[in-house]
Design an enzyme around this catalytic site. Sequence first.
Site, PDB file in Angstrom:
ATOM      1  N   ASP A   1      14.121  48.487  28.537  1.00 45.80           N
ATOM      2  CA  ASP A   1      13.197  47.356  29.099  1.00 45.80           C
ATOM      3  C   ASP A   1      13.659  46.493  30.042  1.00 45.80           C
ATOM      4  O   ASP A   1      14.880  45.851  29.732  1.00 45.80           O
ATOM      5  CB  ASP A   1      12.637  46.780  27.740  1.00 45.80           C
TER       6      ASP A   1
ATOM      7  N   ALA B   1       2.095  42.023  25.927  1.00 43.90           N
ATOM      8  CA  ALA B   1       0.728  42.556  25.223  1.00 43.90           C
ATOM      9  C   ALA B   1       0.679  42.361  23.653  1.00 43.90           C
ATOM     10  O   ALA B   1      -0.214  42.816  23.300  1.00 43.90           O
ATOM     11  CB  ALA B   1       0.450  44.031  25.682  1.00 43.90           C
TER      12      ALA B   1
END
Length: 311
Positions: free
Chosen positions: A82, A215
Amino acid sequence: MPLVTSKEMLQKAYDGGYAIGAFNVNNMEIIQGITEAAKELNAPLILQVSSGARKYANHTYLMKLVEAALIETNLPICLHLDHGDTFELCKSCVDGGFTSVMIDGSHYSFEENIKLTKQVVDYAHDHGVTVEGELGRLAGIEDDVKVSAEDSSYTRPEEVEEFVGRTGVDSLAIAIGTSHGAYKFKPGTKPQLRFDILEEVSKRLPGFPIVLHGASSVIPEYVEMINQYGGDMPGALGVPEDQLRKAASMAVCKINIDSDLRLAMTGTIRKYFAEHPDHFDPRQYLKPARENIKKMVAHKIVDVLGCAGKA
Ligand code: G3H
Ligand code: 13P
Ligand code: ZN
């Protein structure tokens, strides 16, 4: 089952109108909570590791924990870097067994972002690893959310075809109003993602998987738990889950969730200590934390992502 790349799972998610959950992992209990939920619901999974997580837990420990999850679940699991910020970090993860990497060049100019991203794509594809790039900048948790500042950070749809074409990325993270952390929108305002940008991007990239960072929905149950048991998080606010569901039904195929894991874990541990101030065995408070991570991830899989039964 061995680790898989993100290629096939994201393509299936695109075709099926659902999204894969990409959950950030840092330790054993988090990995167990996530993967136990996915196993019970037969859901494909992306487990993602930030450079901070890799420094905290050590590459080898994380690899072995994920290997254990593969054995225990027999699910298609992709292990993803990530927010890789350099070619060297991406290369190290490719060489070390990750099946997917993100190169986040979003803070560079368009040309520099393309150059760096293409360098990572060339290396990763040579080694059978998929790559996520990013165009547009998400607000940081400390950023003032002013409309003009926000506007300048949204992805510009007119740039996406050139970026994808010249870099060869397998998926693209875009900025449509989300941000990292627990304070995504001003308290009292109505959070609203820019679906017009998502639509325009997907028109220009038919069939191509889009990624949504930042999110977490910042689940009120866990924020309240933190506040009730000695924490102080006034104004924490996330992305409404109906908007995440809508994004998942569109071109968004990967939805990144970290803050909701942190809140579930921390809220549960705070509550545990408030109720058992004399306990000191880590297993006693990590067990309910792991259970609530599992419950939270199951909720995401069923009610937000729509990927239950898709493994
Ligand atoms: O997008 C960032 C993720 O939440 C990872 O955060 O760098 O603190 O591990 P971290
Ligand atoms: P959240 O902070 O909303 O969980 O976002 C996580 C993320 O985007 C990791 O890359
Ligand atoms: Zn992110």
